[in-house]
Design an enzyme around this catalytic site. Sequence first.
Site, PDB file in Angstrom:
ATOM      1  N   GLU A  41       0.847  -1.202   0.000  1.00  0.00           N
ATOM      2  CA  GLU A  41       0.000   0.000   0.000  1.00  0.00           C
ATOM      3  C   GLU A  41       0.878   1.246   0.000  1.00  0.00           C
ATOM      4  OE1 GLU A  41      -2.904   0.220   3.203  1.00  0.00           O
ATOM      5  OE2 GLU A  41      -2.945   2.408   3.042  1.00  0.00           O
ATOM      6  N   ARG A  45       0.593  10.266   0.167  1.00  0.00           N
ATOM      7  CA  ARG A  45       0.909  11.347   1.107  1.00  0.00           C
ATOM      8  C   ARG A  45       2.170  12.083   0.723  1.00  0.00           C
ATOM      9  NH1 ARG A  45       0.898   9.090   7.017  1.00  0.00           N
ATOM     10  NH2 ARG A  45       0.028   7.085   6.450  1.00  0.00           N
ATOM     11  N   LYS A 128     -11.031  -1.427   6.425  1.00  0.00           N
ATOM     12  CA  LYS A 128      -9.865  -1.111   7.242  1.00  0.00           C
ATOM     13  C   LYS A 128     -10.420  -0.529   8.551  1.00  0.00           C
ATOM     14  CE  LYS A 128      -6.291   2.475   6.964  1.00  0.00           C
ATOM     15  NZ  LYS A 128      -5.203   2.930   6.060  1.00  0.00           N
TER      16      LYS A 128
HETATM   17  O1  ELE Z   1      -2.618   7.042   4.974  1.00  0.00           O
HETATM   18  C1  ELE Z   1      -3.677   6.482   5.212  1.00  0.00           C
HETATM   19  O2  ELE Z   1      -4.587   6.356   4.383  1.00  0.00           O
HETATM   20  C2  ELE Z   1      -3.943   5.930   6.515  1.00  0.00           C
HETATM   21  O3  ELE Z   1      -5.012   5.483   6.739  1.00  0.00           O
HETATM   22  C3  ELE Z   1      -2.921   5.932   7.525  1.00  0.00           C
HETATM   23  C4  ELE Z   1      -2.069   4.694   7.606  1.00  0.00           C
HETATM   24  O4  ELE Z   1      -2.763   3.538   7.325  1.00  0.00           O
HETATM   25  C5  ELE Z   1      -1.501   4.669   8.955  1.00  0.00           C
HETATM   26  O5  ELE Z   1      -0.757   5.838   9.146  1.00  0.00           O
HETATM   27  C6  ELE Z   1      -0.624   3.505   9.238  1.00  0.00           C
HETATM   28  O6  ELE Z   1      -0.505   3.484  10.612  1.00  0.00           O
HETATM   29  P1  ELE Z   1       0.863   3.231  11.368  1.00  0.00           P
HETATM   30  O7  ELE Z   1       1.216   1.802  11.105  1.00  0.00           O
HETATM   31  O8  ELE Z   1       0.503   3.503  12.777  1.00  0.00           O
HETATM   32  O9  ELE Z   1       1.844   4.201  10.803  1.00  0.00           O
END
Ligand code: ELE
Length: 207
Positions: A41, A45, A128
């Site tokens: 994925e 960003r 999710k």
């Molecule tokens: O960018 C997106 O669409 C999101 O939904 C955020 C990510 O899925 C999370 O930032 C992952 O979470 P961490 O493993 O805590 O870093």
Amino acid sequence: MTGIDALMRANPVIPVLVIEDPAHAEPIARSLVAGGLTALEVTLRTPAALEVIRIMSRVEGAVVGAGTVLNARDLDAAIDAGSRFIVSPGLTAPLAEAAIASGVPYLPGVANSADIMRGLDHGLDRFKFFPAEAAGGIKALKALTAVFGKVRFCPTGGITEATAPEWLALPAVLCVGGSWVVKAGTPDPAAIERAARAASALRRAAG
Ligand SMILES: O=C(O)C(=O)C[C@H](O)[C@H](O)COP(=O)(O)O
């Protein structure tokens, strides 16, 4: 739904990738696939994200999707770049309609029962659970799954290598997402492959 269900079952962990430099795309994808993680994925960003999706899509064995897809414009750009699945942090009607119409497997984010009910209205039942830890963790997901028996989840947000097994032990969890597999900055291919191998060896309880 079959497409996203199969993808979730094929990988106990979906690495969430935030990549700034397109030069890192190929080595990261190769290391992840070598370690046994194939669904990647790439979050939209960073300015490099679409190029990263294009580059990673050429790596044999990689099934590259886009994360942080916020609207139909992002969806179109992600699909144009070759995304084979789409992940969004939340669920809106315009994005759900566009994603379903595209035919590309779609995993929308939900954090509560109202989100799940809106998803079900669109015919979606694979979500999710985001942000998994901040939205109440395992306790919250257990309470939700008691109500929505047929729904299956990919919890993401705050999950670590240490906590992933506890999530995967829940009957409603098909896979988890997380950024822990690939650390920010210059990639260390051997470390990524090692983390991917440990992640891909995790087993889910869900049937
Ligand atoms: O960018 C997106 O669409 C999101 O939904 C955020 C990510 O899925 C999370 O930032 C992952 O979470 P961490 O493993 O805590 O870093």
